[in-house]
Scaffold this active site. Structure first.
Site, short mmCIF file in Angstrom:
data_model
loop_
_atom_site.label_atom_id
_atom_site.label_comp_id
_atom_site.label_asym_id
_atom_site.label_seq_id
_atom_site.Cartn_x
_atom_site.Cartn_y
_atom_site.Cartn_z
N GLY A 239 0.76 -1.44 -0.01
CA GLY A 239 -0.36 -0.15 -0.14
C GLY A 239 0.68 1.68 -0.14
O GLY A 239 0.41 1.99 0.24
N GLU A 278 4.24 -6.51 1.18
CA GLU A 278 3.54 -7.14 0.54
C GLU A 278 3.28 -5.53 -0.73
O GLU A 278 2.18 -5.69 -1.00
CB GLU A 278 2.20 -7.61 0.59
N ARG A 281 2.97 -1.69 -5.51
CA ARG A 281 2.96 0.17 -6.55
C ARG A 281 4.24 0.83 -6.35
O ARG A 281 4.59 1.29 -7.47
CB ARG A 281 1.86 0.68 -5.97
N ARG A 317 -7.04 3.06 -15.35
CA ARG A 317 -6.85 3.98 -13.53
C ARG A 317 -7.45 5.54 -14.23
O ARG A 317 -8.08 6.30 -13.74
CB ARG A 317 -5.34 4.30 -13.49
N CYS A 348 -15.29 4.66 -28.00
CA CYS A 348 -16.77 5.50 -27.67
C CYS A 348 -17.00 5.98 -26.27
O CYS A 348 -18.18 4.85 -26.15
CB CYS A 348 -17.46 4.42 -28.58
N GLU A 349 -16.30 6.50 -25.44
CA GLU A 349 -17.44 6.78 -24.20
C GLU A 349 -15.68 7.68 -23.86
O GLU A 349 -15.01 8.24 -24.36
CB GLU A 349 -15.99 5.23 -23.17
N TYR A 376 -0.60 -1.81 -11.99
CA TYR A 376 -2.37 -1.78 -12.97
C TYR A 376 -2.69 -0.73 -13.60
O TYR A 376 -3.02 0.04 -13.69
CB TYR A 376 -2.67 -0.82 -11.18
C1 LIG Z 1 -3.37 -4.83 -3.89
C2 LIG Z 1 -3.02 -5.52 -2.34
C3 LIG Z 1 -1.16 -5.48 -2.34
C4 LIG Z 1 -0.56 -4.01 -2.88
O1 LIG Z 1 -0.79 -2.94 -2.72
P1 LIG Z 1 -0.35 -1.59 -3.36
O2 LIG Z 1 -0.76 -0.38 -3.56
O3 LIG Z 1 0.23 -2.01 -4.73
O4 LIG Z 1 1.40 -1.84 -2.46
C5 LIG Z 1 -1.07 -6.27 -0.76
N1 LIG Z 1 -1.29 -6.92 -0.29
C6 LIG Z 1 -3.05 -7.04 -0.90
C7 LIG Z 1 -3.63 -8.26 0.23
C8 LIG Z 1 -3.32 -6.44 -1.54
O5 LIG Z 1 -4.80 -6.28 -1.85
#
Ligand SMILES: *Cc1c(COP(=O)(O)O)cnc(C)c1O
Length: 421
Positions: A239, A278, A281, A317, A348-349, A376
């Site tokens: 995140g 995890e 991005r 996005r 076409c949007e 993404y």
């Molecule tokens: C999407 C997601 C991530 C990665 O999120 P980023 O914002 O790309 O770092 C990690 N863990 C879970 C469970 C997710 O759904």
């Protein structure tokens, strides 16, 4: 975007001129920098120092096999959300023992396959899912390693579509109910409790919500220890945001150091736990651009449009989140005719735009680069309007390789058939 820079007015990825790639491959094309992806991963890894940790790259951000293989070679783990992502990681040479399986709706077939290859952990998001996993594992004579995804009810202060840690969200188990779930899991023959995890959202630009989530999760870890449940790992999710416009998110190393400080403060009872993150991005997001050719410049009474050969099906996005991506010319020309343009595609949007209200000095036939599309981007692309998916290229120093061919007309119609009569 450290690996993308102008040299004599020409935009380069590492040591390759982007015009060379567009000439050879055409457009639209995603271009990634190997060096930038590897550096962001290492930034995380090095910040942990000697602490027991595992970086599980979130495959959904960019699941190209070449990207996964780069990270596997560095020793990365992977966070997956489907059997498709599992097979990709295996094919890219990823170590199954470093795979975390997230997602609210793992099917029986997905559980079976993941147990077969022996993944590190299932992140469980409901009691029903726990029951099903126990059943599947027992039927196979296996024991499933499990972490409970808790919802710490923290406001991540991000776009509502990518905030996942609030009470209203479909994700995770309310943190107050977690110890009951652990108690239930500890009675199950097919389950081995190994950890706890959370993921509060994406594109977070401050550390505070992460620390809040960490505090609440550590508090749970302590309560569980008092109840005799000892966890081996804590997973704080992904995140961390990147800079698209003028956001100034903490760098990976600042983020990790802040978390480690907090962890340290909590005392010795947590010191042996493995720390898992995890990130998606923040590893690949700024390592990619999307090249688009200007087909037509169109002037209406109220607007100037730069109509390009690249559309919302290539990069969703802007349409989906109203996301802002910087758009720059690949060759800095000085025509002396700067105007404000909406950069739009052929779909076409009216939602088919890459950027609106951008000042550009451009002509038909020029190439534009849409920035920060490594995460993404390509993974969210579709064939809408029967547009073949774009090519993908990886640059490494002064070399570059096609890592996904542009789809052709056969690819576009693969699997479809006419009625027999
Ligand atoms: C999407 C997601 C991530 C990665 O999120 P980023 O914002 O790309 O770092 C990690 N863990 C879970 C469970 C997710 O759904």
């Amino acid at each position: 975007m450290e690996s993308f820079s102008y040299q004599d007015g020409q935009l380069f990825a590492e040591s390759v001129a982007l015009t060379d790639i567009a000439q050879a491959v055409g457009s639209p094309v995603f271009v990634y920098s190997r060096g930038e992806i590897e550096q962001r991963w290492r930034d995380y890894d090095e910040a942990f120092g000697g602490r027991n940790h595992l970086i599980c790259y979130a495959v959904k951000a960019n699941s190209n096999l070449a990207v996964l293989a780069l990270l596997a070679k560095l020793g990365s783990g992977f966070d997956i959300v489907s059997i498709g992502e599992l097979e990709r990681v295996l094919r890219a040479g990823g170590d199954p023992k470093k795979i975390i399986f997230s997602g609210v709706a793992k099917t029986e077939a997905e559980m079976r396959r993941a147990l077969e290859v022996g993944i590190h952990c299932f992140n469980i998001e409901s009691v029903n899912e726990l029951d099903q996993l126990n059943g599947v594992a027992e039927s196979m004579g296996r024991v499933a390693p499990v972490s409970v995804r808790v919802n710490p009810d923290v406001d991540a202060n991000t776009h509502p579509y990518i905030a996942t840690g609030l009470k209203e969200s479909k994700f995770g188990i309310a943190i107050e109910q977690a110890s009951d779930v652990y108690a239930r899991a500890s009675q199950m023959g097919g389950i081995r409790i190994t950890g706890v995890d959370c993921h509060i959202g994406s594109q977070l630009t401050e550390i505070e919500p992460f620390l809040e989530a960490l505090d609440r999760t550590l508090e749970l870890v302590g309560d569980l220890q008092d109840q005799g449940v000892t966890l081996e790992h804590i997973d704080i999710g992904g995140g961390l945001g990147i800079s698209y416009y003028d956001e100034q998110p903490p760098r990976p190393e600042e983020f990790i150091l802040a978390m480690m400080d907090r962890f340290q403060d909590m005392g010795s009872r947590y010191q042996n736990m493995q720390f898992i993150i995890e990130p998606g991005r923040s590893i690949v997001g700024n390592a990619g651009v999307l090249l688009a050719k200007i087909e037509y410049l169109k002037k209406t009474e109220v607007r100037n449009f730069a109509i390009v050969d690249t559309a919302m099906n290539d990069l969703m996005r802007p349409a989906l989140y109203d996301a802002w991506h910087e758009i720059v010319p690949v060759i800095k020309n000085e025509y002396g005719n700067s105007q404000i343009y909406d950069v739009v595609g052929p779909v076409c949007e009216s939602g088919d735009f890459l950027g609106r209200g951008r000042e550009l000095d451009i002509r038909e036939g020029d190439l534009l680069a849409v920035c920060s599309v490594g995460a993404y981007g390509s993974v969210m692309s579709s064939n809408y309007n029967s547009r073949p998916r774009a090519a993908e290229v990886m640059v490494s120093g002064d070399a570059w390789h096609i890592i996904r061919k542009r789809e052709n007309m056969d690819d576009l119609m693969r699997g479809e058939s006419l009625l027999p009569d």
